[in-house]
Design an enzyme around this catalytic site. Structure first.
Site, PDB file in Angstrom:
ATOM      1  N   ASN A   1      53.372 -11.660  -0.941  1.00 22.43           N
ATOM      2  CA  ASN A   1      54.430 -12.070  -0.009  1.00 22.43           C
ATOM      3  C   ASN A   1      55.770 -12.271  -0.706  1.00 22.43           C
ATOM      4  OD1 ASN A   1      52.645 -11.997   2.115  1.00 22.43           O
ATOM      5  ND2 ASN A   1      52.246 -14.198   2.107  1.00 22.43           N
TER       6      ASN A   1
ATOM      7  N   ARG B   1      48.870  -9.046   1.321  1.00 25.40           N
ATOM      8  CA  ARG B   1      48.513  -8.327   2.540  1.00 25.40           C
ATOM      9  C   ARG B   1      48.624  -6.828   2.254  1.00 25.40           C
ATOM     10  NH1 ARG B   1      46.905 -12.648   3.293  1.00 25.40           N
ATOM     11  NH2 ARG B   1      47.149 -14.034   5.086  1.00 25.40           N
TER      12      ARG B   1
ATOM     13  N   THR C   1      40.363  -6.220  13.424  1.00 31.51           N
ATOM     14  CA  THR C   1      41.340  -6.530  12.372  1.00 31.51           C
ATOM     15  C   THR C   1      40.636  -6.677  11.026  1.00 31.51           C
ATOM     16  OG1 THR C   1      42.818  -8.264  11.542  1.00 31.51           O
ATOM     17  CG2 THR C   1      41.162  -8.966  13.104  1.00 31.51           C
ATOM     18  N   ASP C   2      41.391  -6.473   9.951  1.00 28.90           N
ATOM     19  CA  ASP C   2      40.821  -6.708   8.611  1.00 28.90           C
ATOM     20  C   ASP C   2      40.551  -8.193   8.379  1.00 28.90           C
ATOM     21  OD1 ASP C   2      43.479  -7.595   8.315  1.00 28.90           O
ATOM     22  OD2 ASP C   2      43.839  -6.490   6.461  1.00 28.90           O
ATOM     23  N   GLU C   3      41.132  -9.050   9.233  1.00 33.79           N
ATOM     24  CA  GLU C   3      40.985 -10.489   9.021  1.00 33.79           C
ATOM     25  C   GLU C   3      39.559 -10.968   9.296  1.00 33.79           C
ATOM     26  OE1 GLU C   3      44.316 -12.887  10.201  1.00 33.79           O
ATOM     27  OE2 GLU C   3      45.698 -11.200  10.033  1.00 33.79           O
TER      28      GLU C   3
ATOM     29  N   PHE D   1      53.439  -4.929  20.290  1.00 27.62           N
ATOM     30  CA  PHE D   1      53.930  -4.156  19.143  1.00 27.62           C
ATOM     31  C   PHE D   1      53.140  -2.851  18.946  1.00 27.62           C
ATOM     32  CE2 PHE D   1      53.127  -4.062  14.323  1.00 27.62           C
ATOM     33  CZ  PHE D   1      54.058  -3.064  14.110  1.00 27.62           C
TER      34      PHE D   1
ATOM     35  N   LEU E   1      52.099  -9.439  29.946  1.00 18.31           N
ATOM     36  CA  LEU E   1      53.459  -9.867  29.578  1.00 18.31           C
ATOM     37  C   LEU E   1      53.466 -11.363  29.264  1.00 18.31           C
ATOM     38  CD1 LEU E   1      55.776  -7.774  31.978  1.00 18.31           C
ATOM     39  CD2 LEU E   1      54.885  -7.175  29.700  1.00 18.31           C
TER      40      LEU E   1
ATOM     41  N   HIS F   1      45.023 -20.779   4.736  1.00 22.86           N
ATOM     42  CA  HIS F   1      45.720 -19.494   4.554  1.00 22.86           C
ATOM     43  C   HIS F   1      44.885 -18.520   3.715  1.00 22.86           C
ATOM     44  CE1 HIS F   1      49.944 -17.660   3.450  1.00 22.86           C
ATOM     45  NE2 HIS F   1      49.116 -16.784   3.999  1.00 22.86           N
TER      46      HIS F   1
ATOM     47  N   TYR G   1      55.522 -19.257   2.874  1.00 26.45           N
ATOM     48  CA  TYR G   1      54.451 -20.260   2.797  1.00 26.45           C
ATOM     49  C   TYR G   1      53.890 -20.377   1.376  1.00 26.45           C
ATOM     50  CZ  TYR G   1      53.992 -19.800   7.953  1.00 26.45           C
ATOM     51  OH  TYR G   1      54.194 -19.754   9.309  1.00 26.45           O
TER      52      TYR G   1
ATOM     53  N   TYR H   1      42.185 -17.389  15.093  1.00 23.98           N
ATOM     54  CA  TYR H   1      42.505 -16.010  15.476  1.00 23.98           C
ATOM     55  C   TYR H   1      41.430 -15.063  14.963  1.00 23.98           C
ATOM     56  CZ  TYR H   1      44.458 -11.304  14.929  1.00 23.98           C
ATOM     57  OH  TYR H   1      44.633  -9.943  14.939  1.00 23.98           O
TER      58      TYR H   1
ATOM     59  N   LYS I   1      38.686 -12.808  17.036  1.00 21.22           N
ATOM     60  CA  LYS I   1      38.630 -11.346  16.902  1.00 21.22           C
ATOM     61  C   LYS I   1      37.243 -10.898  16.412  1.00 21.22           C
ATOM     62  CE  LYS I   1      41.466  -8.678  17.364  1.00 21.22           C
ATOM     63  NZ  LYS I   1      41.901  -7.901  18.566  1.00 21.22           N
TER      64      LYS I   1
ATOM     65  N   ASN J   1      49.941  -4.468  10.220  1.00 20.47           N
ATOM     66  CA  ASN J   1      50.850  -3.392  10.649  1.00 20.47           C
ATOM     67  C   ASN J   1      52.298  -3.840  10.517  1.00 20.47           C
ATOM     68  OD1 ASN J   1      49.556  -1.167  13.106  1.00 20.47           O
ATOM     69  ND2 ASN J   1      48.289  -2.405  11.764  1.00 20.47           N
TER      70      ASN J   1
HETATM   71  P1  NAD Z   1      51.254  -8.326  20.037  1.00 17.85           P
HETATM   72  O1  NAD Z   1      51.111  -9.815  20.037  1.00 17.85           O
HETATM   73  O2  NAD Z   1      52.552  -7.724  19.639  1.00 17.85           O
HETATM   74  O3  NAD Z   1      50.929  -7.771  21.500  1.00 17.85           O
HETATM   75  C1  NAD Z   1      49.835  -8.233  22.254  1.00 17.85           C
HETATM   76  C2  NAD Z   1      50.055  -7.746  23.686  1.00 17.85           C
HETATM   77  O4  NAD Z   1      48.921  -8.151  24.476  1.00 17.85           O
HETATM   78  C3  NAD Z   1      51.301  -8.345  24.368  1.00 17.85           C
HETATM   79  O5  NAD Z   1      52.027  -7.329  25.012  1.00 17.85           O
HETATM   80  C4  NAD Z   1      50.711  -9.326  25.371  1.00 17.85           C
HETATM   81  O6  NAD Z   1      51.525  -9.499  26.525  1.00 17.85           O
HETATM   82  C5  NAD Z   1      49.396  -8.664  25.707  1.00 17.85           C
HETATM   83  N1  NAD Z   1      48.401  -9.616  26.211  1.00 17.85           N
HETATM   84  C6  NAD Z   1      48.071 -10.828  25.694  1.00 17.85           C
HETATM   85  N2  NAD Z   1      47.140 -11.418  26.462  1.00 17.85           N
HETATM   86  C7  NAD Z   1      46.842 -10.545  27.465  1.00 17.85           C
HETATM   87  C8  NAD Z   1      45.918 -10.562  28.554  1.00 17.85           C
HETATM   88  N3  NAD Z   1      45.131 -11.630  28.767  1.00 17.85           N
HETATM   89  N4  NAD Z   1      45.871  -9.499  29.365  1.00 17.85           N
HETATM   90  C9  NAD Z   1      46.685  -8.427  29.174  1.00 17.85           C
HETATM   91  N5  NAD Z   1      47.580  -8.365  28.156  1.00 17.85           N
HETATM   92  C10 NAD Z   1      47.647  -9.399  27.319  1.00 17.85           C
HETATM   93  O7  NAD Z   1      50.050  -7.788  19.160  1.00 17.85           O
HETATM   94  P2  NAD Z   1      49.958  -6.529  18.174  1.00 17.85           P
HETATM   95  O8  NAD Z   1      50.444  -6.924  16.851  1.00 17.85           O
HETATM   96  O9  NAD Z   1      50.500  -5.333  18.841  1.00 17.85           O
HETATM   97  O10 NAD Z   1      48.364  -6.396  18.062  1.00 17.85           O
HETATM   98  C11 NAD Z   1      47.646  -5.534  18.931  1.00 17.85           C
HETATM   99  C12 NAD Z   1      46.170  -5.584  18.551  1.00 17.85           C
HETATM  100  O11 NAD Z   1      46.001  -5.188  17.193  1.00 17.85           O
HETATM  101  C13 NAD Z   1      45.546  -6.965  18.670  1.00 17.85           C
HETATM  102  O12 NAD Z   1      44.241  -6.827  19.177  1.00 17.85           O
HETATM  103  C14 NAD Z   1      45.508  -7.468  17.231  1.00 17.85           C
HETATM  104  O13 NAD Z   1      44.455  -8.404  17.040  1.00 17.85           O
HETATM  105  C15 NAD Z   1      45.279  -6.178  16.486  1.00 17.85           C
HETATM  106  N6  NAD Z   1      45.769  -6.138  15.104  1.00 17.85           N
HETATM  107  C16 NAD Z   1      47.091  -6.386  14.842  1.00 17.85           C
HETATM  108  C17 NAD Z   1      47.548  -6.289  13.526  1.00 17.85           C
HETATM  109  C18 NAD Z   1      49.003  -6.512  13.184  1.00 17.85           C
HETATM  110  O14 NAD Z   1      49.356  -6.493  12.005  1.00 17.85           O
HETATM  111  N7  NAD Z   1      49.893  -6.691  14.141  1.00 17.85           N
HETATM  112  C19 NAD Z   1      46.652  -5.968  12.492  1.00 17.85           C
HETATM  113  C20 NAD Z   1      45.320  -5.739  12.802  1.00 17.85           C
HETATM  114  C21 NAD Z   1      44.882  -5.812  14.108  1.00 17.85           C
HETATM  115  P1  TYD Z   2      51.723 -12.814   9.451  1.00 18.41           P
HETATM  116  O1  TYD Z   2      52.810 -11.849   9.723  1.00 18.41           O
HETATM  117  O2  TYD Z   2      51.640 -14.057  10.275  1.00 18.41           O
HETATM  118  O3  TYD Z   2      50.362 -11.987   9.501  1.00 18.41           O
HETATM  119  P2  TYD Z   2      48.844 -12.454   9.106  1.00 18.41           P
HETATM  120  O4  TYD Z   2      48.805 -13.917   8.915  1.00 18.41           O
HETATM  121  O5  TYD Z   2      48.096 -12.025  10.310  1.00 18.41           O
HETATM  122  O6  TYD Z   2      48.505 -11.684   7.873  1.00 18.41           O
HETATM  123  O7  TYD Z   2      51.825 -13.279   7.946  1.00 18.41           O
HETATM  124  C1  TYD Z   2      51.762 -12.353   6.869  1.00 18.41           C
HETATM  125  C2  TYD Z   2      51.815 -13.148   5.585  1.00 18.41           C
HETATM  126  O8  TYD Z   2      53.083 -13.802   5.502  1.00 18.41           O
HETATM  127  C3  TYD Z   2      50.759 -14.243   5.525  1.00 18.41           C
HETATM  128  O9  TYD Z   2      50.276 -14.368   4.184  1.00 18.41           O
HETATM  129  C4  TYD Z   2      51.529 -15.500   5.899  1.00 18.41           C
HETATM  130  C5  TYD Z   2      52.919 -15.212   5.374  1.00 18.41           C
HETATM  131  N1  TYD Z   2      54.011 -15.852   6.146  1.00 18.41           N
HETATM  132  C6  TYD Z   2      54.968 -16.644   5.497  1.00 18.41           C
HETATM  133  O10 TYD Z   2      54.942 -16.812   4.269  1.00 18.41           O
HETATM  134  N2  TYD Z   2      55.960 -17.226   6.249  1.00 18.41           N
HETATM  135  C7  TYD Z   2      56.024 -17.072   7.599  1.00 18.41           C
HETATM  136  O11 TYD Z   2      56.943 -17.643   8.232  1.00 18.41           O
HETATM  137  C8  TYD Z   2      55.056 -16.258   8.254  1.00 18.41           C
HETATM  138  C9  TYD Z   2      55.088 -16.045   9.742  1.00 18.41           C
HETATM  139  C10 TYD Z   2      54.059 -15.665   7.488  1.00 18.41           C
END
Ligand code: NAD
Ligand code: TYD
Length: 337
Positions: A248, A213, A125-127, A12, A36, A275, A206, A149, A153, A179
């Site tokens: 949420n 968030r 991550t903020d987590e 993403f 992938l 959670h 949930y 997770y 991280k 994001n």
């Molecule tokens: P995502 O799950 O959409 O994508 C992860 C990508 O990494 C995928 O394309 C997957 O194929 C690839 N991948 C997984 N394992 C791999 C490996 N061993 N080698 C090579 N590629 C591999 O994740 P995202 O939401 O785009 O998150 C990207 C980064 O941002 C992550 O590090 C995540 O922890 C961090 N992050 C995400 C969010 C969010 O809200 N999505 C928020 C804060 C931080």
């Molecule tokens: P999520 O997108 O899994 O991100 P993160 O847990 O990394 O913040 O979830 C965002 C919020 O939505 C989190 O408080 C959990 C809640 N949630 C639901 O209520 N139902 C769902 O099916 C999912 C996936 C998340």
């Protein structure tokens, strides 16, 4: 030309960053390294796969013989690759340790000997701060991750820092909030709820729905990364928050309203174990460098809903055609927790 390695670029945020980087920097040559996994698809990069300044390599960040030559030629590394879904980390933590911790360690080892390397951007991550009852987390706050997770991280975040402090690897650590935007895999709450609502299916909310968030549009995140690559200080940590603290339940209602669907689709669902109640970032450190989030949440959410309406070609094969997604969904949401 500046050689940029993007790990996880078929996911993403990574795919949005690759697209942004190619458009914003005519002098960048971008290599995407992605395994992938279930979460990454070459399709996601459909419009940049043929770009002469972009190369796609399918591979694992934990594969030392693959990453060493890639690091050796790179000036900038942006390390997104990770297992990213909290719910999946609860049902299977080891893959998170393998990819997020060991995979990062392998990249960092290769970075030690990478003579051309100027920036290693560790996407954290903020987590890592854990649940914050009040106020906003600052970069110097204690790290209190509470699920596999966020714990993985956190390990990667501190490992990256240690390679700066010990070996002088030019690491910058970025801690973004949740994001949202196009190409987000439909297991995460916004794309899951939007696509379920499009199909008039239940939205599994949930617990009491009061968890908060802080939503950051992926385009604002990409701009923040650009700024940190250019002007961030090596060895430093930067929070990147969207400044949109949303419960949420309110997010769910907004999605339903945007799609003109009834609130009766909300399905209260047993809570995620452990959670985190609330995340909230203080982003004054990156703001001092001149960054601000541009995207108002209302517009960003509306644009995102529109994107999922107009791009069923991208998500429907996952939700309706991918047996592993179906199996995950059925097992996860049927299971009493
Ligand atoms: P995502 O799950 O959409 O994508 C992860 C990508 O990494 C995928 O394309 C997957 O194929 C690839 N991948 C997984 N394992 C791999 C490996 N061993 N080698 C090579 N590629 C591999 O994740 P995202 O939401 O785009 O998150 C990207 C980064 O941002 C992550 O590090 C995540 O922890 C961090 N992050 C995400 C969010 C969010 O809200 N999505 C928020 C804060 C931080
Ligand atoms: P999520 O997108 O899994 O991100 P993160 O847990 O990394 O913040 O979830 C965002 C919020 O939505 C989190 O408080 C959990 C809640 N949630 C639901 O209520 N139902 C769902 O099916 C999912 C996936 C998340």
């Amino acid at each position: 030309m500046i050689e940029v390695l993007v790990t996880g670029g078929a996911g993403f945020i990574g795919s949005n960053f690759v697209r942004h980087a190619l458009a914003a920097h005519a002098d960048w040559r971008v290599t995407t390294l992605d395994k992938l996994t279930y979460a990454g698809r070459a399709d996601t990069l459909h419009d940049v796969l043929d770009d002469p300044r972009h190369t796609f390599i399918r591979g694992d960040v934990g594969d030392q013989s693959l990453v060493e030559p890639l690091l050796a030629r790179s000036q900038i590394v942006v390390h997104f690759a990770a297992e990213t879904h909290v719910d999946r980390s609860i049902s299977g933590a080891l893959q998170f340790v393998q990819t997020d911790v060991i995979g990062t360690a392998v990249l960092l080892e290769a970075a030690r000997n990478a003579r051309r390397l100027q920036r290693f951007i560790q996407i954290s991550t903020d987590e890592v701060y854990g649940s914050v009852a009040t106020g906003a987390s600052r970069e110097t706050d204690e790290l209190k991750p509470r699920n596999p997770y966020s714990a993985s991280k956190t390990a990667a975040d501190r490992l990256a820092y240690s390679y700066f402090a010990t070996y002088g690897v030019p690491v910058i650590i970025v801690r973004p909030s949740n994001n949202y935007g196009p190409y987000q895999y439909p297991e995460k709450v916004i794309p899951l709820f939007v696509t379920n609502a499009i199909d008039e299916k239940a939205l599994p909310l949930y617990g009491d729905g009061q968890n908060v968030r802080d939503w950051l549009h992926v385009s604002d995140h990409c701009r923040a990364l650009d700024l940190l690559i250019a002007r961030g200080d090596i060895g430093e940590v930067y929070n990147v928050g969207g400044g949109n603290d949303v419960r949420n339940i309110d997010l769910t209602r907004r999605i339903l309203a945007l799609l003109d669907r009834p609130e009766s689709l909300i399905a209260p669902t047993p809570d995620r174990p452990g959670h985190d109640r609330r995340y909230c970032l203080d982003s004054t450190k990156i703001q001092a460098l001149g960054w601000r989030p541009d995207m108002p949440f209302e517009r960003g959410l509306e644009d995102t809903v529109t994107w999922y309406r107009e791009n069923e070609w991208w998500w429907r094969p996952i939700k309706d055609g991918d047996a592993s997604f179906r199996a995950y969904y059925d097992a996860h949401y049927a299971r009493p927790r």
